[in-house]
Structures are given as structure tokens and as C-alpha cells.
Write an enzyme that holds these catalytic residues in place. Structure first.
Site, PDB file in Angstrom:
ATOM      1  CD1 TRP A 149      -0.071   2.242   2.820  1.00 38.56           C
ATOM      2  CD2 TRP A 149       0.281  -0.299   3.143  1.00 38.56           C
ATOM      3  NE1 TRP A 149       0.932   1.719   4.007  1.00 38.56           N
ATOM      4  CE2 TRP A 149       0.436   0.500   4.487  1.00 38.56           C
ATOM      5  CE3 TRP A 149       0.022  -1.602   3.759  1.00 38.56           C
ATOM      6  CZ2 TRP A 149       1.283  -0.398   5.353  1.00 38.56           C
ATOM      7  CZ3 TRP A 149       0.663  -1.857   5.045  1.00 38.56           C
ATOM      8  CH2 TRP A 149       1.262  -1.555   5.347  1.00 38.56           C
ATOM      9  CG  ASN A 150       5.019   1.354   1.725  1.00 38.93           C
ATOM     10  OD1 ASN A 150       4.578   0.063   0.921  1.00 38.93           O
ATOM     11  ND2 ASN A 150       6.191   1.651   1.931  1.00 38.93           N
ATOM     12  CE  LYS A 173      -2.594  -8.390  -4.895  1.00 37.96           C
ATOM     13  NZ  LYS A 173      -3.233  -6.990  -4.104  1.00 37.96           N
ATOM     14  N   GLY A 226       6.753  -6.228  -0.997  1.00 44.17           N
ATOM     15  CA  GLY A 226       5.596  -6.625   0.021  1.00 44.17           C
ATOM     16  C   GLY A 226       6.796  -7.371   1.231  1.00 44.17           C
ATOM     17  N   GLY A 227       6.274  -7.644   1.927  1.00 41.62           N
ATOM     18  CA  GLY A 227       6.664  -8.337   3.100  1.00 41.62           C
ATOM     19  C   GLY A 227       7.402  -9.241   2.925  1.00 41.62           C
ATOM     20  CD  GLU A 248      13.292  -4.040  -3.991  1.00 42.56           C
ATOM     21  OE1 GLU A 248      14.137  -3.437  -3.297  1.00 42.56           O
ATOM     22  OE2 GLU A 248      14.892  -4.094  -5.427  1.00 42.56           O
ATOM     23  CG  LEU A 249      11.271  -9.022  -0.029  1.00 43.74           C
ATOM     24  CD1 LEU A 249      11.986 -10.244   0.330  1.00 43.74           C
ATOM     25  CD2 LEU A 249       9.729  -9.327  -0.689  1.00 43.74           C
ATOM     26  CB  CYS A 282      11.304  -0.723   2.745  1.00 41.50           C
ATOM     27  SG  CYS A 282      11.120   0.559   1.272  1.00 41.50           S
ATOM     28  CD  GLU A 379       9.103  -4.361   7.552  1.00 42.77           C
ATOM     29  OE1 GLU A 379       8.755  -4.925   7.326  1.00 42.77           O
ATOM     30  OE2 GLU A 379       9.951  -3.318   6.681  1.00 42.77           O
TER      31      GLU A 379
HETATM   32  P1  NAD Z   1       1.497  -7.558   1.835  1.00 44.02           P
HETATM   33  O1  NAD Z   1       3.467  -8.641   1.509  1.00 44.02           O
HETATM   34  O2  NAD Z   1       1.507  -7.827   3.261  1.00 44.02           O
HETATM   35  O3  NAD Z   1       0.977  -7.221   0.959  1.00 44.02           O
HETATM   36  C1  NAD Z   1       1.834  -6.404  -0.697  1.00 44.02           C
HETATM   37  C2  NAD Z   1       1.411  -7.268  -1.922  1.00 44.02           C
HETATM   38  O4  NAD Z   1       1.433  -8.530  -2.092  1.00 44.02           O
HETATM   39  C3  NAD Z   1      -0.614  -7.235  -1.509  1.00 44.02           C
HETATM   40  O5  NAD Z   1      -0.307  -5.852  -2.840  1.00 44.02           O
HETATM   41  C4  NAD Z   1      -1.251  -7.697  -1.231  1.00 44.02           C
HETATM   42  O6  NAD Z   1      -2.373  -8.443  -1.860  1.00 44.02           O
HETATM   43  C5  NAD Z   1      -0.417  -9.042  -1.803  1.00 44.02           C
HETATM   44  N1  NAD Z   1      -0.278 -10.476  -1.511  1.00 44.02           N
HETATM   45  C6  NAD Z   1      -0.760 -11.352  -0.217  1.00 44.02           C
HETATM   46  N2  NAD Z   1      -0.068 -12.264  -0.787  1.00 44.02           N
HETATM   47  C7  NAD Z   1      -0.551 -12.754  -1.269  1.00 44.02           C
HETATM   48  C8  NAD Z   1      -0.207 -13.706  -2.178  1.00 44.02           C
HETATM   49  N3  NAD Z   1      -0.010 -14.702  -1.482  1.00 44.02           N
HETATM   50  N4  NAD Z   1       0.447 -13.840  -3.533  1.00 44.02           N
HETATM   51  C9  NAD Z   1       0.721 -12.882  -4.035  1.00 44.02           C
HETATM   52  N5  NAD Z   1       0.544 -11.560  -3.655  1.00 44.02           N
HETATM   53  C10 NAD Z   1      -0.052 -12.103  -1.824  1.00 44.02           C
HETATM   54  O7  NAD Z   1       2.948  -6.180   2.225  1.00 44.02           O
HETATM   55  P2  NAD Z   1       2.426  -5.053   3.346  1.00 44.02           P
HETATM   56  O8  NAD Z   1       2.062  -5.390   4.263  1.00 44.02           O
HETATM   57  O9  NAD Z   1       1.859  -4.143   2.209  1.00 44.02           O
HETATM   58  O10 NAD Z   1       3.570  -3.507   3.087  1.00 44.02           O
HETATM   59  C11 NAD Z   1       5.055  -3.996   3.820  1.00 44.02           C
HETATM   60  C12 NAD Z   1       5.527  -4.667   3.606  1.00 44.02           C
HETATM   61  O11 NAD Z   1       6.084  -4.026   2.158  1.00 44.02           O
HETATM   62  C13 NAD Z   1       6.518  -3.680   4.301  1.00 44.02           C
HETATM   63  O12 NAD Z   1       7.086  -4.717   4.958  1.00 44.02           O
HETATM   64  C14 NAD Z   1       8.094  -2.945   4.081  1.00 44.02           C
HETATM   65  O13 NAD Z   1       9.296  -2.815   3.747  1.00 44.02           O
HETATM   66  C15 NAD Z   1       7.608  -3.701   2.489  1.00 44.02           C
HETATM   67  N6  NAD Z   1       8.038  -2.765   1.809  1.00 44.02           N
HETATM   68  C16 NAD Z   1       9.257  -2.879   1.058  1.00 44.02           C
HETATM   69  C17 NAD Z   1       9.504  -1.586  -0.292  1.00 44.02           C
HETATM   70  C18 NAD Z   1      11.210  -2.270  -1.230  1.00 44.02           C
HETATM   71  O14 NAD Z   1      11.239  -1.633  -2.184  1.00 44.02           O
HETATM   72  N7  NAD Z   1      11.944  -2.536  -0.211  1.00 44.02           N
HETATM   73  C19 NAD Z   1       8.798  -0.740  -0.207  1.00 44.02           C
HETATM   74  C20 NAD Z   1       8.263  -0.530   0.025  1.00 44.02           C
HETATM   75  C21 NAD Z   1       7.269  -1.200   1.314  1.00 44.02           C
END
Ligand code: NAD
Length: 487
Positions: A149-150, A173, A226-227, A248-249, A282, A379
Site C-alpha cells: 500500500w505504501n 496488482k 511487500g513483506g 523488494e522486501l 521499507c 519490522e
Molecule cells: P504484503 O506483503 O502484505 O502485501 C504486498 C502485496 O502482496 C499486496 O498487494 C498483497 O495483496 C499481495 N499478496 C498478499 N498475499 C499474496 C499471495 N499469497 N500471493 C501474491 N500476492 C499476495 O505487504 P504490505 O503489508 O502491504 O506492505 C508492507 C511490506 O512491504 C513491508 O514489509 C515493507 O518493508 C515492504 N516494502 C518494501 C519495499 C522495498 O522496496 N524494499 C517498499 C515498500 C514496502
């Protein structure tokens, strides 16, 4: 209530279902979003496949692709205000930051517009006299892009920009937690004149939409942000289609302050590193590692700055810290602070959620010296800083690298040789010296270890959306000799 739609094959369409999006500043629903499920994912991926394999996109020259990207960049710049307002409304990120960030997103598209016709193949000095051999760079294929989301417009620009420059097609997505800005951005893609199916933008939930997309047999590459736990699902899904992945986590980035530094400047950078974006970054510099001789003085400065932060409506330009994006996120921050205090961390400031509607949490500092606080390894993705102190440079480096993450690090010192030693020794994809949280389309961005792999930003990111094809051309007219000997 505002209603948003998905963008599939050049058309705006509802998803199989709908869900309500919550305004984090009030905790109330403010918009209706389309929920894409498997059938919508199939349509979007099929559209991307068709656009890649035939039709007008495949026939465009690289320069023409670049021109479309320039047009998109101009449209993003013109519409930055509206996009910023939507992102702020849907995710709670303060308007002060979304306005600046989205205006800068236009520069990312401009940068990749310029790169489109500079992606070159090569000619190989092959070791056979009658052969000419080239490497062609072709688009990697249909790309599934999954973002959190961010900073969605930013995190998608660093994927969409280089992928379009390379000639790929894609299904993006948007996060279910605040998809409005990306769904609105689809209108600009449409207006810019990209052929149908080149960029498809959908939203939906992880298990029903993200999973269907990342395991789809027609997907060639998955660009995920994402995470780490979700990344594991995505990598498992990629076992189905054997798509390549870039990840990118998260992070638990060290912010190292030596006694010889300008403490006020370092404190401002630390505020930027942990309280900007309400800590939902992140690269948050979430572990302060400070030289013991100045620890008390530095914490005093930081505490004063943290307590002076203006918390308020994210739509107010004067606000410095807004709400967290979701109730879930707010609950996670509260629970991890509680566990950290129980494990022996002490509260320097903050530690409570203001009694107001919305998902607010106070800027918080935890002194973790002498404790095994879980805040040091986990985190928050929230406005919480954990503090440790050190005596020697070696100890500072050991503490900095005492993490499975490796996204970013900050080093604050006036000692040039020490700065060089640390920038080499730190395990992280980005090291900022005497600054923090600086980004540019020109500079690669990405992490080590649990922070993922692959780089976004910079020329290499566009090359990463290509794959090479080796072409052999025999230049001799003589008949092919002995067929049983490899040439
Ligand atoms: P998240 O991992 O919960 O979700 C990210 C995306 O993955 C969402 O669109 C979600 O719908 C999707 N998703 C969830 N389950 C899935 C599955 N089983 N298969 C495929 N897609 C799926 O992350 P969040 O809570 O929305 O965001 C926070 C995380 O993102 C933090 O850990 C943060 O550090 C990380 N982040 C990393 C960067 C980077 O560039 N390194 C940048 C921003 C955020």
C-alpha cells in the site's frame, strides 16, 4: 462514495466483486473498489499476452515506446495533485509527502522514456572465422507486478517505467489496502495512448488475486514488493509457472551515529528516517546505533524533535505524522511495542495511540540497551525507533550487521576513512553517508538477504526487464562439413 474500476485490455471494468476502502484518518469507508478474482486475472494476463505477442505494441519502435512514456510522465506531472490527494485519502500518507513524491514519480517515467531507445544488443567477437554472432535484447515478457500500500505510485513506477522501456506488457496488482491512486493512474495510461492490454491495472486480495496472478501460466516475470512472508508465497507460486522473480522486501536498517558528527543534522535525518511516512517505509532507519559518549545528548535532541511533531489530518499540509494505513498495522505496532517493553526495553517517548478516530500512533523511541527487545529484529513498519549504543567502530559494525535484513543503512561521521570502512563493511544494498532516505531514478535501489534481490531504478533495472537471444549467422557459402562434429 466514490467508485473505482479495474483497467483491463484498454477498458475500465468492475471486478467479480467489490469491497470498501477505509480512510485511515477516520476509520470509515470512503470508496468502493473492484475486487479482481481469478477470472479477472485471467482476462488481464491474456490481454497482456496478446499485446506482447502481436498487435500495435509489438510493432512500435523503441523510440515510439519512449515517446509514449514521455507523454505518461507529462500526464503524471499534470495530475500529481489529484493523485496525491487520492493516495493520502486511501492510505493516510501525509499530503506534504505524497505531493512531492508523485511529482517526482513523473521524473522516473521521464528517465525510462529516455532509456527506451538506448537498450542495445551486442556483437560478439566470436572465435570462428565464418560466423557472425549477436546478442539481441528482447522484452522478458508478461510481467506480474504486485505492490504494497505504501507509495504505490512510486513503487509501481520503478517497475512499470523500466518494463515499458524494455517493451514488456504487464498486469499490475494494486494493494487492497489503498488501491485508489493506482486505479486512477490507469486513466493516465489510457490517455497517454498505450495500446490496449499493454498495461492492465487490477486490485484484489492476496490469496484470491495476488496468488492467481503470480502463479499464472502466462506470466514470465514477477516483480514483487511487500513483506518477506508474502514473498515466500510468491516464490512458491512461481514454482508453477517458473517465472523469474525480483523481490523488494522489508528492512531493519541501522542508523549509525558517531560522536564526531553534527548531532542536530543527524537527528533531523533520523526523524526523516523513522517518523516520515509514519515510519511506513521499507528503508526506515529503525535501529539507531549511537556512540555511547553522546547517547544521552542525542536522545535528548531526538526526544524533543519527536515530541514537537505535528500529528493530524493527513490532508493538512502542516501535518508531519498521519495515521497508519490500516487497523491491522496499528494493532501490530501496539503489540510489538508491548512485547519490547516486556522484554526490557525502556520508553524514551511515545508508546501510546492518541484517543482519536483513525489509526494513529505516537512517534515512539525505545531504549533497547541491555535488553533482547523483539523490536530490534522485527519490522514495525510504523513510527518506532529502537536504540542501541556502542563504544568502538567494530562494535557499531557488528550491531549494524546483526540482522537478517539488508536493505539500507545510514552512517553519520566526519571521519572520511571510517566512512569508507563502514560503507564497505555494512551488509545492505544502499548506504547513505551523512544523509538518509534519498532516492533518484538514476540510482539503483534494493536489498540483500531478507530484504530481497533485484534492483529498481537506474539503467540496469531496464536491462533486467529484457532477456538476451543469441543469434548465429554463418557467413560462408561452403557446404557444411562433417555433420558429426560440433562446430
Ligand atoms: P504484503 O506483503 O502484505 O502485501 C504486498 C502485496 O502482496 C499486496 O498487494 C498483497 O495483496 C499481495 N499478496 C498478499 N498475499 C499474496 C499471495 N499469497 N500471493 C501474491 N500476492 C499476495 O505487504 P504490505 O503489508 O502491504 O506492505 C508492507 C511490506 O512491504 C513491508 O514489509 C515493507 O518493508 C515492504 N516494502 C518494501 C519495499 C522495498 O522496496 N524494499 C517498499 C515498500 C514496502
Amino acid at each position: 462514495m466514490q467508485r473505482f474500476q479495474c483497467y483491463i485490455n484498454g477498458e475500465f471494468a468492475d471486478g467479480e466483486a467489490r469491497f470498501e476502502s477505509i480512510d485511515p484518518a477516520t476509520g470509515l469507508a470512503w470508496a468502493e473498489m473492484p475486487e479482481a478474482r481469478e477470472a479477472d486475472v485471467d482476462r488481464a494476463v491474456e490481454a497482456a499476452r496478446n499485446a506482447l505477442d502481436g498487435g500495435p505494441w509489438a510493432k512500435l519502435s523503441a523510440t515510439q515506446r519512449g515517446k509514449l512514456l514521455y507523454k505518461l510522465a507529462d500526464l503524471v506531472a499534470e495530475n500529481a495533485g489529484k493523485l496525491a490527494e487520492l493516495e493520502t485519502r486511501d492510505t493516510g500518507k501525509i499530503i506534504r509527502e505524497t505531493s512531492a513524491q508523485i511529482a517526482y514519480v513523473a521524473d522516473y517515467y521521464r528517465y525510462y522514456a529516455g532509456i527506451a531507445d538506448k537498450i542495445e544488443g551486442s556483437y560478439l567477437p566470436i572465435d570462428k572465422p565464418d560466423m557472425d554472432v549477436w546478442l539481441r535484447r528482447e522484452p522478458i515478457g508478461v510481467v506480474a507486478m504486485v505492490v504494497p500500500w505504501n507509495s504505490q505510485l512510486f513503487l509501481s513506477a520503478v517497475k512499470i517505467g523500466p518494463a515499458l522501456a524494455a517493451g514488456c506488457t504487464m498486469v499490475v496488482k494494486a494493494s487492497e489496502d489503498g488501491p485508489a491512486p493506482l486505479l486512477e493512474f490507469a486513466r493516465l495510461v489510457h490517455e497517454a495512448g498505450f495500446p490496449a492490454g499493454v498495461v492492465n491495472i487490477i486490485t484484489g486480495f492476496g490469496p484470491s488475486c495476488g496468488a492467481a496472478l503470480s502463479r499464472h501460466p502466462q506470466v514470465d516475470h514477477i516483480a514483487f514488493t511487500g513483506g518477506p512472508e508474502t514473498a515466500r508465497h510468491v516464490v512458491r507460486n512461481s514454482a508453477e509457472n517458473l517465472a523469474s522473480t525480483s523481490l523488494e522486501l522489508g528492512g531493519k536498517s541501522p542508523f549509525i551515529v558517531f560522536a564526531d558528527t553534527d548531532l542536530d543534522s543527524a537527528a533531523n535525518a533520523q526523524v526523516a528516517g523513522i517518523f516520515a511516512a509514519t515510519g511506513q517505509s521499507c528503508v526506515a532507519g529503525s535501529r539507531l546505533i549511537v556512540e555511547r559518549s553522546i547517547k544521552d545528548r542525542f536522545l535528548q535532541i531526538l526526544k524533543a524533535k519527536a515530541e514537537a511533531i505535528r500529528i493530524g489530518s493527513p490532508l493538512d499540509m502542516a501535518t508531519e505524522v498521519g495515521p497508519l494505513a490500516t487497523q491491522r498495522q496499528c494493532d501490530h505496532v501496539k503489540a510489538l511495542v508491548a512485547r519490547s517493553l516486556a522484554a526490557g526495553a525502556t520508553l524514551v517517548t511515545g508508546g501510546t495511540a492518541p484517543e482519536a478516530a483513525g489509526f494513529y500512533y505516537q512517534p515512539t523511541i525505545l531504549d533497547c540497551d541491555g535488553s533482547a527487545s523483539p523490536s530490534l529484529d522485527n519490522e514495525f513498519f510504523g513510527p518506532v525507533l529502537s536504540v542501541l549504543s556502542f563504544e568502538t567502530e567494530a562494535e557499531a559494525l557488528r550491531l549494524a550487521n546483526d540482522t537478517r535484513y539488508g536493505l539500507a543503512a545510514g552512517v553519520f561521521t566526519q571521519n572520511l576513512t571510517r566512512a569508507h570502512r563502514l560503507m564497505k563493511g555494512i551488509h545492505a544494498g544502499i548506504v547513505w553517508v551523512n544523509t538518509y532516505r534519498a532516492v533518484s531514478p538514476i540510482a539503483p535501489f534494493g536489498g540483500f538477504g531478507l530484504s530481497g534481490h533485484g534492483r529498481e531504478g537506474g539503467l540496469q533495472a531496464a536491462l533486467d526487464y529484457t532477456r538476451t537471444k543469441t543469434v548465429w549467422l554463418r557467413t560462408s557459402d561452403d557446404p557444411i562439413p562433417d555433420p558429426f562434429v560440433m562446430r
